[in-house]
Motif scaffolding. Structure first.
Motif, PDB file in Angstrom:
ATOM      1  N   TRP A 109      46.026  33.754  60.605  1.00  0.00           N
ATOM      2  CA  TRP A 109      45.353  34.138  59.352  1.00  0.00           C
ATOM      3  C   TRP A 109      46.224  35.216  58.720  1.00  0.00           C
ATOM      4  N   PHE A 110      47.058  34.818  57.752  1.00  0.00           N
ATOM      5  CA  PHE A 110      48.120  35.685  57.238  1.00  0.00           C
ATOM      6  C   PHE A 110      47.961  35.810  55.732  1.00  0.00           C
ATOM      7  N   ASN A 111      47.274  36.859  55.292  1.00  0.00           N
ATOM      8  CA  ASN A 111      46.964  37.004  53.880  1.00  0.00           C
ATOM      9  C   ASN A 111      46.377  38.395  53.623  1.00  0.00           C
ATOM     10  N   GLN A 112      46.050  38.651  52.357  1.00  0.00           N
ATOM     11  CA  GLN A 112      45.390  39.897  51.953  1.00  0.00           C
ATOM     12  C   GLN A 112      44.044  39.592  51.283  1.00  0.00           C
ATOM     13  N   ILE A 113      43.433  38.485  51.662  1.00  0.00           N
ATOM     14  CA  ILE A 113      42.230  38.014  50.978  1.00  0.00           C
ATOM     15  C   ILE A 113      41.152  39.088  50.923  1.00  0.00           C
ATOM     16  N   ALA A 114      40.880  39.728  52.053  1.00  0.00           N
ATOM     17  CA  ALA A 114      39.809  40.730  52.099  1.00  0.00           C
ATOM     18  C   ALA A 114      40.294  42.095  51.627  1.00  0.00           C
ATOM     19  N   PHE A 115      41.467  42.507  52.081  1.00  0.00           N
ATOM     20  CA  PHE A 115      41.939  43.850  51.777  1.00  0.00           C
ATOM     21  C   PHE A 115      42.081  44.082  50.280  1.00  0.00           C
ATOM     22  N   LEU A 116      42.612  43.102  49.562  1.00  0.00           N
ATOM     23  CA  LEU A 116      42.860  43.282  48.135  1.00  0.00           C
ATOM     24  C   LEU A 116      41.752  42.706  47.271  1.00  0.00           C
ATOM     25  N   ASN A 117      40.595  42.422  47.856  1.00  0.00           N
ATOM     26  CA  ASN A 117      39.484  41.926  47.067  1.00  0.00           C
ATOM     27  C   ASN A 117      38.651  43.077  46.529  1.00  0.00           C
ATOM     28  N   GLU A 118      38.085  42.875  45.363  1.00  0.00           N
ATOM     29  CA  GLU A 118      37.307  43.934  44.718  1.00  0.00           C
ATOM     30  C   GLU A 118      36.104  44.375  45.545  1.00  0.00           C
ATOM     31  N   TRP A 119      35.554  43.462  46.389  1.00  0.00           N
ATOM     32  CA  TRP A 119      34.360  43.822  47.159  1.00  0.00           C
ATOM     33  C   TRP A 119      34.686  44.686  48.371  1.00  0.00           C
ATOM     34  N   THR A 120      35.966  44.833  48.695  1.00  0.00           N
ATOM     35  CA  THR A 120      36.360  45.760  49.764  1.00  0.00           C
ATOM     36  C   THR A 120      36.514  47.179  49.231  1.00  0.00           C
ATOM     37  N   MET A 121      36.649  47.324  47.917  1.00  0.00           N
ATOM     38  CA  MET A 121      36.782  48.653  47.329  1.00  0.00           C
ATOM     39  C   MET A 121      35.518  49.481  47.573  1.00  0.00           C
ATOM     40  N   ASP A 122      35.697  50.789  47.620  1.00  0.00           N
ATOM     41  CA  ASP A 122      34.553  51.682  47.597  1.00  0.00           C
ATOM     42  C   ASP A 122      33.736  51.354  46.340  1.00  0.00           C
ATOM     43  N   PRO A 123      32.418  51.171  46.467  1.00  0.00           N
ATOM     44  CA  PRO A 123      31.612  50.774  45.302  1.00  0.00           C
ATOM     45  C   PRO A 123      31.772  51.689  44.096  1.00  0.00           C
ATOM     46  N   ALA A 124      31.888  52.997  44.339  1.00  0.00           N
ATOM     47  CA  ALA A 124      32.045  53.923  43.221  1.00  0.00           C
ATOM     48  C   ALA A 124      33.396  53.719  42.528  1.00  0.00           C
ATOM     49  N   VAL A 125      34.441  53.448  43.326  1.00  0.00           N
ATOM     50  CA  VAL A 125      35.763  53.198  42.752  1.00  0.00           C
ATOM     51  C   VAL A 125      35.750  51.907  41.941  1.00  0.00           C
ATOM     52  N   ARG A 126      35.141  50.860  42.510  1.00  0.00           N
ATOM     53  CA  ARG A 126      35.079  49.587  41.790  1.00  0.00           C
ATOM     54  C   ARG A 126      34.326  49.756  40.472  1.00  0.00           C
ATOM     55  N   GLU A 127      33.194  50.446  40.509  1.00  0.00           N
ATOM     56  CA  GLU A 127      32.396  50.639  39.296  1.00  0.00           C
ATOM     57  C   GLU A 127      33.196  51.379  38.231  1.00  0.00           C
ATOM     58  N   PHE A 128      33.939  52.396  38.646  1.00  0.00           N
ATOM     59  CA  PHE A 128      34.753  53.156  37.698  1.00  0.00           C
ATOM     60  C   PHE A 128      35.840  52.264  37.089  1.00  0.00           C
ATOM     61  N   LEU A 129      36.542  51.483  37.933  1.00  0.00           N
ATOM     62  CA  LEU A 129      37.635  50.653  37.430  1.00  0.00           C
ATOM     63  C   LEU A 129      37.122  49.544  36.517  1.00  0.00           C
ATOM     64  N   VAL A 130      35.991  48.942  36.866  1.00  0.00           N
ATOM     65  CA  VAL A 130      35.417  47.923  35.983  1.00  0.00           C
ATOM     66  C   VAL A 130      35.016  48.550  34.652  1.00  0.00           C
ATOM     67  N   GLY A 131      34.466  49.783  34.701  1.00  0.00           N
ATOM     68  CA  GLY A 131      34.109  50.470  33.472  1.00  0.00           C
ATOM     69  C   GLY A 131      35.317  50.780  32.613  1.00  0.00           C
TER      70      GLY A 131
END
Length: 312
Positions: free
Chosen positions: A211-233
């Motif tokens: 299993w050789f990929n960044q599927i989970a690490f670079l997915n938006e749902w792995t981000m800290d929720p506060a960071v994701r909310e800020f970036l989406v905003g």
């Protein structure tokens, strides 16, 4: 981080001379292929020059990073600082440059200064992770691959110039065209790339399916929720610095991403790094992570023996 994997081998060097590493490189690589990584003690590596010499002793070529996901500082001797990732945020399991056209077979981590609190490096066997993932997750990714979308110059991650090694837009366009990367400009002018990659590869030396990929690490749902909310905003859901999809463009739900990360956690083995230690990692067969930390910490990283992208 849980310690559900096997203990990695630990080798005591007879001398701190890089020549000892060169003479024993074959045995050390064999141990790393068998155990995913090997920890070498007794080298007492203390500076950038020493880390570079040790890294060159274990590899035939040190590669230049292109398309890195986080900024680094290039150091003398062809090595780098560790990724500039917020120390209070975990760096989840990943394989170095698994989305790039060339990636290293070997990673050499030289621990110049271990953090007093946190910062542990953990590793996970990519073949065991693949075998442990639900068939309902693996099957679609084996058929379709995974898709990575990156938006550069969006506060997080390296700039486009740093990632591609040039500030020349035409050079970036040529690079993307040569490697099957779709490229477009967002309304604000930021560069966005999209590419589809295999999620499972056959290890070139062991033959194991990984299993050789960044599927989970670079997915938006792995981000800290506060960071994701800020970036989406700031940039909208289409302008996130990075996120991943199924290869046909289907968005991933939080449960899928969480299942991948939980599987990594079950197979994670913490590596007890000390000042002066060296860690040799099989980058294709083994994912690695870094826990949050506080206080001074310095790791030197070498990307060794590049390989062209492996087919799925």
């Amino acid at each position: 981080m849980m310690s559900g994997g096997n203990e990695i081998p630990v080798v005591e060097a007879a001398t701190g001379d890089p020549e000892w590493l060169r003479e024993n490189s074959g045995a050390l690589k064999s141990a790393a292929l068998e155990g995913g990584a090997v920890l070498v003690r007794g080298l007492n590596i203390s500076g950038h020059a020493g880390a570079a010499a040790a890294s060159r002793a274990l590899t035939s070529e040190l590669m230049t990073e292109v398309e890195g996901f986080a900024p680094r500082t290039a150091l003398p001797g062809g090595v780098y600082s560790s990724s500039e990732w917020p120390p209070d945020q975990p760096m989840c399991m990943h394989h170095e440059l698994s989305s790039a056209p060339r990636y290293p077979q070997w990673l050499v981590f030289s621990c110049l200064r271990a953090s007093a609190s946190g910062g542990a490096v953990s590793v996970a066997d990519a073949a065991r992770v693949l075998d442990s993932l639900p068939a309902g997750i693996v099957g679609p990714f084996e058929r379709e691959g995974w898709q990575l979308v990156r938006s550069y110059d969006q506060l997080v991650g390296p700039s486009a110039a740093d990632a591609f090694g040039t500030a020349d837009p035409q050079a970036v366009e040529r690079y993307c065209a040569a490697h099957g990367i779709e490229l477009r400009r967002l309304p604000g002018g930021a560069l966005q790339t999209r590419q589809t990659l295999p999620a499972v590869v056959k290890h070139p030396l062991t033959g194991r399916r990984c299993w050789f990929n960044q599927i989970a690490f670079l997915n938006e749902w792995t981000m800290d929720p506060a960071v994701r909310e800020f970036l989406v905003g700031e940039f909208g859901p289409e302008g996130l610095p990075f996120t991943t999809f199924l290869g046909d463009g289907t968005p991933l739900d939080p449960a899928t991403v969480e299942a991948v990360n939980e599987t990594y956690d079950r197979h994670a083995t913490e590596v007890p790094l000390r000042d002066g230690d060296l860690l040799l990692v099989d980058n294709i067969g083994t994912a690695h992570s870094r826990a949050p930390y506080s206080g001074p910490r310095e790791m030197v990283v070498a990307l060794g023996d590049p390989l062209p992208r492996l087919p799925g």
